[in-house]
Design an enzyme around this catalytic site. Sequence first.
Site, PDB file in Angstrom:
ATOM      1  N   VAL A 126      26.359  43.880 -21.310  1.00 37.26           N
ATOM      2  CA  VAL A 126      27.007  43.193 -22.435  1.00 37.26           C
ATOM      3  C   VAL A 126      27.925  42.064 -21.961  1.00 37.26           C
ATOM      4  CG1 VAL A 126      29.103  44.602 -22.637  1.00 37.26           C
ATOM      5  CG2 VAL A 126      28.049  43.657 -24.711  1.00 37.26           C
ATOM      6  N   SER A 127      28.262  42.045 -20.683  1.00 33.09           N
ATOM      7  CA  SER A 127      29.249  41.095 -20.154  1.00 33.09           C
ATOM      8  C   SER A 127      28.598  39.805 -19.655  1.00 33.09           C
ATOM      9  CB  SER A 127      30.032  41.738 -19.004  1.00 33.09           C
ATOM     10  OG  SER A 127      30.768  40.752 -18.310  1.00 33.09           O
TER      11      SER A 127
END
Length: 199
Positions: free
Chosen positions: A11-12
Amino acid sequence: MKSIQFFFDFVSPYAYLAFQRLPKVLQGSSYHVAYKPVVLGGIFKEQGITAPASIPVKHDWIRRHTLWLAEEQGDHAFRWPDIHPFNSVGLSRLALACSVHGSINRFTAQTIFEHVWHGGADPLSPARLQALEVQLQAQLAQSTAYPLGSDANKLLLRALTQEAVDAGVFGVPAYVVDGQMLWGLDALPMLKQLIQEEE
């Protein structure tokens, strides 16, 4: 062979950008990278940190900053997904279903990172997830220790997240070398210096 524990969450965007830069940082070194997906939300909870994505002005800054950084490093395929943040646990479990010894290979990590950060589409769309599994079919076929949906797979993701917390990780990307933790995309020059000193 010495190793670098690379902790990340799909997600980063900073983890994606660090992943793309790592080969250049490690060029000429004998270090092996252990790619270890974790649950970033679990790390934040354990460390008492408010998720940056839950703060609108911070989330907007991260978006603008990472788009600029990607252009700076010549990554013209980088796009933010339609929906962000999103629950990335399923992607991490898919990655670990491709694992043999509790870490994943670079091909698996790159395939999933590009699924999320190239094209700008919803990373959790059923059709796209099905296509992603097809891309990883050879990896999934070779790895039987942590099948998708199994308790072993879920426990491994929890264990890797706890391993990160125990190593002092409070965000991603994070790198652990010889017991030393370094955090962030901008720590890559520090990582390079550290491994050069250790060689």
